[in-house]
Design an enzyme around this catalytic site. Structure first.
Site, PDB file in Angstrom:
ATOM      1  N   SER A 102     -61.775 -43.450 -86.314  1.00  0.00           N
ATOM      2  CA  SER A 102     -60.287 -44.236 -86.366  1.00  0.00           C
ATOM      3  C   SER A 102     -60.512 -44.814 -84.562  1.00  0.00           C
ATOM      4  O   SER A 102     -59.193 -45.428 -84.495  1.00  0.00           O
ATOM      5  CB  SER A 102     -59.351 -43.486 -86.651  1.00  0.00           C
ATOM      6  OG  SER A 102     -59.264 -42.239 -85.807  1.00  0.00           O
ATOM      7  N   THR A 161     -57.368 -47.309 -80.595  1.00  0.00           N
ATOM      8  CA  THR A 161     -57.552 -47.128 -82.053  1.00  0.00           C
ATOM      9  C   THR A 161     -58.592 -48.190 -82.592  1.00  0.00           C
ATOM     10  O   THR A 161     -58.659 -49.253 -81.987  1.00  0.00           O
ATOM     11  CB  THR A 161     -56.295 -47.117 -82.924  1.00  0.00           C
ATOM     12  OG1 THR A 161     -56.541 -47.050 -84.425  1.00  0.00           O
ATOM     13  CG2 THR A 161     -55.727 -48.504 -82.570  1.00  0.00           C
ATOM     14  N   THR A 175     -48.395 -42.620 -83.341  1.00  0.00           N
ATOM     15  CA  THR A 175     -49.584 -42.671 -84.168  1.00  0.00           C
ATOM     16  C   THR A 175     -49.090 -42.637 -85.506  1.00  0.00           C
ATOM     17  O   THR A 175     -48.131 -42.267 -85.764  1.00  0.00           O
ATOM     18  CB  THR A 175     -50.460 -41.597 -83.959  1.00  0.00           C
ATOM     19  OG1 THR A 175     -51.731 -41.405 -84.787  1.00  0.00           O
ATOM     20  CG2 THR A 175     -49.622 -40.209 -84.357  1.00  0.00           C
ATOM     21  N   GLY A 176     -49.919 -43.507 -86.419  1.00  0.00           N
ATOM     22  CA  GLY A 176     -49.505 -43.499 -87.859  1.00  0.00           C
ATOM     23  C   GLY A 176     -49.584 -44.715 -88.292  1.00  0.00           C
ATOM     24  O   GLY A 176     -50.361 -45.477 -87.771  1.00  0.00           O
ATOM     25  N   ASP A 189     -49.839 -50.965 -83.753  1.00  0.00           N
ATOM     26  CA  ASP A 189     -48.594 -50.840 -82.822  1.00  0.00           C
ATOM     27  C   ASP A 189     -49.363 -50.344 -81.585  1.00  0.00           C
ATOM     28  O   ASP A 189     -48.851 -50.510 -80.486  1.00  0.00           O
ATOM     29  CB  ASP A 189     -47.766 -49.698 -83.233  1.00  0.00           C
ATOM     30  CG  ASP A 189     -48.341 -48.497 -83.554  1.00  0.00           C
ATOM     31  OD1 ASP A 189     -49.332 -48.225 -84.387  1.00  0.00           O
ATOM     32  OD2 ASP A 189     -48.199 -47.267 -82.775  1.00  0.00           O
ATOM     33  N   ARG A 206     -55.906 -58.183 -87.818  1.00  0.00           N
ATOM     34  CA  ARG A 206     -54.875 -57.521 -88.134  1.00  0.00           C
ATOM     35  C   ARG A 206     -54.574 -56.405 -86.702  1.00  0.00           C
ATOM     36  O   ARG A 206     -55.613 -56.073 -86.490  1.00  0.00           O
ATOM     37  CB  ARG A 206     -54.839 -56.336 -89.278  1.00  0.00           C
ATOM     38  CG  ARG A 206     -53.614 -55.596 -89.508  1.00  0.00           C
ATOM     39  CD  ARG A 206     -54.112 -54.226 -88.788  1.00  0.00           C
ATOM     40  NE  ARG A 206     -52.814 -53.402 -89.001  1.00  0.00           N
ATOM     41  CZ  ARG A 206     -52.617 -51.928 -88.499  1.00  0.00           C
ATOM     42  NH1 ARG A 206     -53.620 -51.515 -87.729  1.00  0.00           N
ATOM     43  NH2 ARG A 206     -51.531 -51.440 -88.737  1.00  0.00           N
ATOM     44  N   VAL A 207     -53.344 -56.463 -85.984  1.00  0.00           N
ATOM     45  CA  VAL A 207     -53.235 -55.668 -84.928  1.00  0.00           C
ATOM     46  C   VAL A 207     -51.958 -54.570 -85.126  1.00  0.00           C
ATOM     47  O   VAL A 207     -51.128 -55.266 -85.895  1.00  0.00           O
ATOM     48  CB  VAL A 207     -52.867 -56.377 -83.750  1.00  0.00           C
ATOM     49  CG1 VAL A 207     -52.520 -55.597 -82.566  1.00  0.00           C
ATOM     50  CG2 VAL A 207     -53.958 -57.270 -83.189  1.00  0.00           C
ATOM     51  N   THR A 250     -55.017 -43.337 -84.563  1.00  0.00           N
ATOM     52  CA  THR A 250     -54.731 -43.532 -83.065  1.00  0.00           C
ATOM     53  C   THR A 250     -54.807 -42.201 -82.089  1.00  0.00           C
ATOM     54  O   THR A 250     -54.100 -41.360 -82.489  1.00  0.00           O
ATOM     55  CB  THR A 250     -53.390 -44.416 -82.773  1.00  0.00           C
ATOM     56  OG1 THR A 250     -53.454 -45.506 -83.806  1.00  0.00           O
ATOM     57  CG2 THR A 250     -53.246 -44.689 -81.368  1.00  0.00           C
TER      58      THR A 250
END
Length: 313
Positions: free
Chosen positions: A48, A174, A207-208, A187, A184-185, A156
């Site tokens: 990841s 990440t 993270t998440g 946070d 796509r981006v 991340t």
């Protein structure tokens, strides 16, 4: 000032050990963040982050990263970057060599080449095989942490550090959602969402599910709670409750999010939403390295709902 460094997930332990070794030598929090993140970015077993990260829907590994320096209150970021294993180092160059904060896509790649970075393959054979298996089934995008096939490669890596001079820094890096739409981006490279530092208050990193985290500027909110006198732990928990109030997983869509925070005085905290985590294979694990634990110490963080905090699952 006693230095320390925090990071998200199990792979954060090796990152913290590296970062603290620099802090112990008197190097800056900024240097520690970059070097710590590089450890994970270069690890092909982490699916990841960086080299070995899972690709987008077209099989290309796109990386996002940001770094923030509390001493100068500056930041740099890259998004949808291909071909470079250490995107956080490219982000630092954006911060230090340009008047800008973020570069994206092909122009971020052009900048990296001009800055002297060497283009390399990012897609490992293991990641390619996973992508081919997904493509044959054509299921939706997924956060690597919530992939049942992987217990170790979570999401991340977010980091926060405090150096001997009392300066703070933070970083995020990440490969984002596995099988995401190209471009796509999330946070991670967004200052205020994936990370934030105020050198007078503290630092936070998230993270998440980045598409949810961005909607509430989660890291900024945690740091601003420190300004109101919250402990780092309280700030993490209350910031996540704000997210849960604004974006209830029960009525929006299932997601998970977590935070680490480091106050100016060295107080630290970590918390995650109760949703998105389960025992035994999806626990909220974070790492810390300090004078007492220079090799890095793994801990399970707390889990929050709108009404309570759970010390463990």
């Amino acid at each position: 000032m006693n230095p320390l460094i925090l990071a998200t997930w199990r792979f954060g332990q090796a990152a913290c050990a590296k970062g603290f070794s620099l802090l112990a030598e008197g190097l800056s929090a900024l240097d520690a963040i970059e070097a710590a993140a590089n450890v994970v970015e270069e690890d092909p077993n982490v699916n990841s982050v960086g080299y070995g990260g899972l690709p987008n829907a077209e099989g290309d590994v796109e990386l996002d990263a940001a770094i923030m320096d509390g001493a100068q209150h500056t930041a740099g970021a890259v998004a949808a970057l291909t071909g470079f294993r250490r995107p956080i180092s490219v982000a630092r160059c954006v911060m230090e060599r340009t008047p800008h904060v973020m570069l994206v896509g092909e122009n971020a790649k052009r900048f990296a080449l001009q800055a002297g970075f060497v283009e390399e393959e990012l897609l490992t054979e293991a990641a390619r095989q996973r992508w081919l298996a997904w493509r044959s089934n054509q299921t939706g995008a997924e956060v690597a942490h919530f992939d049942r096939l992987s217990k170790e490669g979570h999401d991340t890596i977010g980091l926060c550090a405090l150096d001997k001079n009392g300066n703070l820094a933070a970083g995020c890096t990440t490969s984002g959602l596995a099988w995401k739409l190209p471009g796509r981006v999330g946070d991670s490279p967004i200052v205020g969402s994936g990370l934030y530092v105020d050198n007078e208050l503290g630092a936070a990193a998230a993270t998440g599910d980045g598409d949810e985290i961005m909607k509430v500027c989660l890291s900024y909110r945690a740091v601003m709670l420190l300004e109101r006198g919250y402990t780092a732990q309280q700030a993490c928990e209350e910031a996540l409750r704000y997210l849960l109030r604004k974006r209830p997983p029960e009525t929006c869509r299932p997601y998970g999010a977590a935070l680490i925070a480091l106050r100016k005085d060295g107080d630290c905290g970590a918390a995650a939403t109760r949703t998105g985590f389960q025992a035994p294979d999806r626990l909220w694990i974070w790492a810390i390295a300090s004078t007492e634990h220079p090799e890095g110490l793994l801990q399970e963080g707390s889990y929050v709902t709108l009404t309570q905090s759970l010390p463990h699952l």
